[in-house]
Design a protein around this motif. Structure first.
Motif, PDB file in Angstrom:
ATOM      1  N   ARG A  24      40.640 -21.979  95.445  1.00 56.08           N
ATOM      2  CA  ARG A  24      42.109 -22.074  95.398  1.00 56.08           C
ATOM      3  C   ARG A  24      42.689 -20.845  96.092  1.00 56.08           C
ATOM      4  O   ARG A  24      42.750 -19.760  95.504  1.00 56.08           O
ATOM      5  CB  ARG A  24      42.558 -22.128  93.941  1.00 56.08           C
ATOM      6  N   GLY A  40      38.299 -29.991  92.780  1.00 59.83           N
ATOM      7  CA  GLY A  40      39.289 -29.479  93.721  1.00 59.83           C
ATOM      8  C   GLY A  40      39.932 -30.635  94.467  1.00 59.83           C
ATOM      9  O   GLY A  40      39.264 -31.601  94.807  1.00 59.83           O
ATOM     10  N   GLN A  52      42.651 -25.690  98.424  1.00 53.57           N
ATOM     11  CA  GLN A  52      42.360 -26.615  97.314  1.00 53.57           C
ATOM     12  C   GLN A  52      43.248 -26.274  96.128  1.00 53.57           C
ATOM     13  O   GLN A  52      43.637 -25.112  95.938  1.00 53.57           O
ATOM     14  CB  GLN A  52      40.901 -26.460  96.868  1.00 53.57           C
ATOM     15  N   ARG A  53      43.540 -27.304  95.351  1.00 52.67           N
ATOM     16  CA  ARG A  53      44.195 -27.084  94.060  1.00 52.67           C
ATOM     17  C   ARG A  53      43.258 -27.564  92.968  1.00 52.67           C
ATOM     18  O   ARG A  53      42.313 -28.307  93.211  1.00 52.67           O
ATOM     19  CB  ARG A  53      45.516 -27.863  93.990  1.00 52.67           C
TER      20      ARG A  53
END
Ligand code: OOB
Length: 552
Positions: free
Chosen positions: A449, A476, A484-485
């Motif tokens: 992230r 992710g 990415q979250r």
């Protein structure tokens, strides 16, 4: 047909000669074949029960006889040494008969899972250049015979189709056979040498089509023998194959082969749910079984709810195949009245066990240590340099039962083996001072992230502490800004209570977790997709997100 005296199958990567010699000198490789083991047990205790399922009970003498009879019949059909034979069967006694028949012929079973479909079976059959397939008719409302016919239509090498049938009256096309027609009077069978490849196993890899893994009698039997010793199996053992029996864990860790090696009994359950498996534990007096974590959770919850059949024969429950969170590990033993054993293994070889007399912190907090003193493991960074003792890194391994290359797959070998022949497991681990491994996840399980790496496993452990959360998976999701979250898939403990993003974030924050590890999204789902052996499939969860199937 191959020359039986030639142990080298084209496409198989043997161990270097000096190592092979050492493994023989060290008595890891004893020169016994699977057929030798069965024959020896049948001679020593012909009337002892070897195999049980809801419909069958066979003694060692019967299993030995049936498998020789079938081997003789299959030879009549033209099958012989070196032939590759896809085996796709549910957990039933005939599975054991079929694989020993193939072992006796020197033909190589290719171990497919009941969950495999054409998209997997066609490339597997093609890569193996399989000449035959053995499957069943309809099982759990799925027509395996029809699947096999559709596979055969696409794989020219696949000449013979044989079915284990219990549907009298089923119409078969001319060139599809019921294996019952091939149980001949046992004839002379030359049998393969112990250094020959015995079968092709499939990689459990989370991406793409499974890779083929060639294992020899010598190397696999060593792993079976060590596993049986570590799990303290003996002739009173009743091992229940709960997971799909073609998988390496229920096959050999110690699995059905370990139970037979020890002169004990193999029991098989056609489905792994408590509703089916618990009554069979009582009926067969099962002493040990192996589960993947989602099943261990289901069994534990069912037992905690009370009013189960009598499970008191059960002494050991193994959990492996994926990381067993400590929260679950602590509950398994008390709920089921058993000793928990964690098993961290792979079809490519290396298997680690917690030992049955390990202290509780080792049993619930680690994935055990290698089964053999001849296993070599190392933890390396992304450049291949060893990390400091106790630090986390990539696990690589070699040893007397770890392959030196995939079957006929140089591209995969270039990725998965070092120049010195170590297997890159793809697992991220640390090794404690006491030698036990802690698996932190697979290399791809980190969410990156905005450059901050978040361990899925670590965050999942926090979520599991929430009373409304039954199970959790972190993956992710692509993000244009951050890369990415963090998406948290959550299975609710009570379907009516669905934890929100705010609930989850404030819970995790209250546990003292860094702000950048907070989930960006929470998706509540009632069930997680599973792999063929029942592990939660992160790959499919990622795919669901990517497809927008969850409305994210
Ligand atoms: C077993 O074999 P495979 O080939 O289906 O999968 C191997 C991979 C390992 O590389 C690791 O990523 C994961 O499955 N795994 C575990 C684990 N056991 C396997 N990850 C964390 N904790 C564990 N206890 O899955 C297998 C083969 C033989 C025995 C047991 C499992």
């Amino acid at each position: 047909m191959l020359d039986l005296t030639d142990p080298v199958l084209p496409g198989f990567t043997p161990w270097p000669t000096e190592l092979a010699q050492r493994y023989r000198e060290q008595n890891c490789w004893t020169g016994e074949t699977f057929a030798d083991v069965l024959a020896a047990r049948a001679a020593a205790a012909p009337d002892r029960i070897a195999v049980l399922d809801p419909a069958n009970s066979w003694t060692y003498a019967e299993l030995d006889h049936r498998s020789s009879a079938l081997a003789t019949g299959l030879a009549r059909l033209g099958l012989g040494a070196g032939d590759r034979v896809l085996v796709q069967l549910p957990n039933r006694a005939e599975f054991v008969e079929v694989i020993f028949a193939l072992f006796k012929l020197g033909a190589l079973p290719v171990f497919c899972l009941p969950a495999h479909r054409g998209a997997e079976l066609v490339p597997i059959a093609t890569a193996a250049a399989a000449t035959a397939m053995i499957t069943c008719g309809t099982h759990q409302r799925f027509d395996y015979a029809a699947l096999a016919e559709s596979v055969r239509a696409e794989v020219p090498s696949l000449r013979h189709l044989l079915l284990v049938l219990d549907e009298p009256g089923r119409e078969l096309s001319d060139d599809v056979h019921d294996i019952a027609e091939f149980r001949d009077t046992p004839g002379e069978l030359a049998g393969p040498s112990a250094s020959a490849v015995a079968f092709l196993q499939l990689s459990g890899g989370s991406t793409g089509i499974p890779k083929l893994i060639a294992r020899t009698h010598d190397d696999y039997l060593y792993s079976v023998r060590r596993s049986a010793e570590i799990c303290e199996l003996d002739s009173d053992t009743v091992y229940l194959a709960t997971l799909p029996v073609a998988h390496n864990f229920p096959m050999s860790s110690p699995g059905i082969l370990g139970a037979l090696w020890a002169g004990g009994t193999v029991a098989l359950t056609p489905d792994p749910t408590p509703a089916t498996a618990f009554p069979l534990i009582e009926r067969f007096g099962v002493t040990i079984t192996g589960l993947v974590p989602p099943l261990a959770r289901l069994w534990t919850e069912r037992a905690e709810a009370g009013d189960t059949p009598d499970l008191s024969s059960l002494r050991v429950v193994q959990v492996g195949g994926a990381r067993c969170q400590e929260e679950l590990a602590r509950r398994v033993g008390p709920a089921l009245g058993v000793t928990l054993q964690q098993v961290f293994g792979m079809a490519e070889g290396l298997v680690c066990y917690t030992r049955l007399d390990d202290p509780i912190d080792v049993v619930v907090g680690t994935q055990g240590r290698p089964m053999s003193e001849h296993d070599r493991i190392a933890v390396v960074d992304d450049h291949g340099a060893e990390v400091a003792p106790g630090a986390t890194g990539n696990l690589i391994t070699q040893g007397p039962y770890t392959i030196r290359g995939y079957y006929d797959n140089p591209e995969a070998d270039a990725r998965s083996f070092t120049a010195e022949g170590w297997y890159r497991t793809g697992d991220i681990v640390s090794v404690r001072p006491d030698g036990n491994l802690v698996v932190a996840g697979r290399a791809g399980d980190w969410v990156n992230r905005g450059g901050e790496k978040v361990s899925a496993e670590e965050l999942e452990a926090h979520l599991l502490e929430h009373p409304d959360v039954r199970d959790a998976v972190i993956v992710g999701t692509p993000d244009p800004v951050l890369g990415q979250r963090i998406c948290a898939f959550v299975q609710p403990a009570d379907p009516a209570v669905r934890p929100s993003l705010i609930t989850v974030r404030s819970f995790v924050r209250a546990r003292g977790v860094a702000a950048w590890k907070m989930p960006d999204t929470v998706v509540v789902v009632d069930e997680f997709p599973a792999t063929g052996v029942g592990k939660t499939s992160r790959k499919e969860l990622r795919q669901l997100l990517a497809d927008g199937a969850l409305g994210q």
